[in-house]
Design a protein around this motif. Structure first.
Motif, short mmCIF file in Angstrom:
data_model
loop_
_atom_site.label_atom_id
_atom_site.label_comp_id
_atom_site.label_asym_id
_atom_site.label_seq_id
_atom_site.Cartn_x
_atom_site.Cartn_y
_atom_site.Cartn_z
N LEU A 12 27.23 60.87 -23.63
CA LEU A 12 27.17 61.02 -22.17
C LEU A 12 28.33 60.29 -21.49
O LEU A 12 28.90 60.80 -20.53
N GLN A 16 31.28 62.03 -19.31
CA GLN A 16 31.56 61.53 -17.96
C GLN A 16 33.07 61.37 -17.78
O GLN A 16 33.61 61.71 -16.74
N ARG A 19 34.79 64.86 -17.56
CA ARG A 19 34.19 65.74 -16.57
C ARG A 19 35.18 66.64 -15.86
O ARG A 19 34.96 67.85 -15.77
N ASP A 33 22.23 70.42 -16.26
CA ASP A 33 23.18 69.39 -15.86
C ASP A 33 22.71 68.81 -14.52
O ASP A 33 22.39 69.54 -13.60
N ARG A 35 23.32 66.20 -11.26
CA ARG A 35 24.25 65.42 -10.43
C ARG A 35 23.47 64.80 -9.28
O ARG A 35 22.66 65.48 -8.66
N VAL A 43 26.77 60.36 -9.89
CA VAL A 43 26.36 60.23 -11.29
C VAL A 43 26.14 61.63 -11.82
O VAL A 43 25.50 62.46 -11.18
N TRP A 44 26.68 61.91 -12.99
CA TRP A 44 26.61 63.23 -13.60
C TRP A 44 26.04 63.09 -14.99
O TRP A 44 26.59 62.39 -15.83
N LEU A 45 24.91 63.74 -15.25
CA LEU A 45 24.28 63.73 -16.56
C LEU A 45 24.37 65.14 -17.14
O LEU A 45 23.59 66.02 -16.77
N LEU A 47 23.33 67.17 -19.46
CA LEU A 47 22.39 67.44 -20.54
C LEU A 47 22.54 68.87 -21.07
O LEU A 47 22.55 69.09 -22.29
N THR A 50 25.79 69.13 -22.99
CA THR A 50 25.68 68.43 -24.27
C THR A 50 25.00 69.31 -25.31
O THR A 50 25.47 69.40 -26.46
#
Length: 64
Positions: A12, A16, A19, A33, A35, A43-45, A47, A50
């Motif tokens: 992660l 990031q 990105r 995903d 945000r 914050v950006w995850l 998922l 991934t």
């Protein structure tokens, strides 16, 4: 279990940092995903990204 958690956190963090490059390729806007803004910081995850990249890596690994 701790090893997998560490790998996920490192992945992660890597996503990031990558990105802007991933967004130019169209990744980062997949379902899953996340945000959000937290105290003025975005914050950006990634998922969904991934999972998609993991599947691509697994297919490449299986073919090689």
């Amino acid at each position: 279990m701790l090893r997998w958690l560490l790998i996920v956190v490192l992945a992660l963090l890597l996503f990031q940092g990558l990105r802007p490059w991933l967004e130019r390729m169209g990744l980062g806007r997949l379902p899953g995903d996340v945000r959000f803004r937290l105290r003025g910081r975005e914050v950006w995850l990634p998922l969904g990204t991934t999972v998609a990249l993991s599947l691509i890596a697994a297919l490449i690994g299986h073919l090689i």
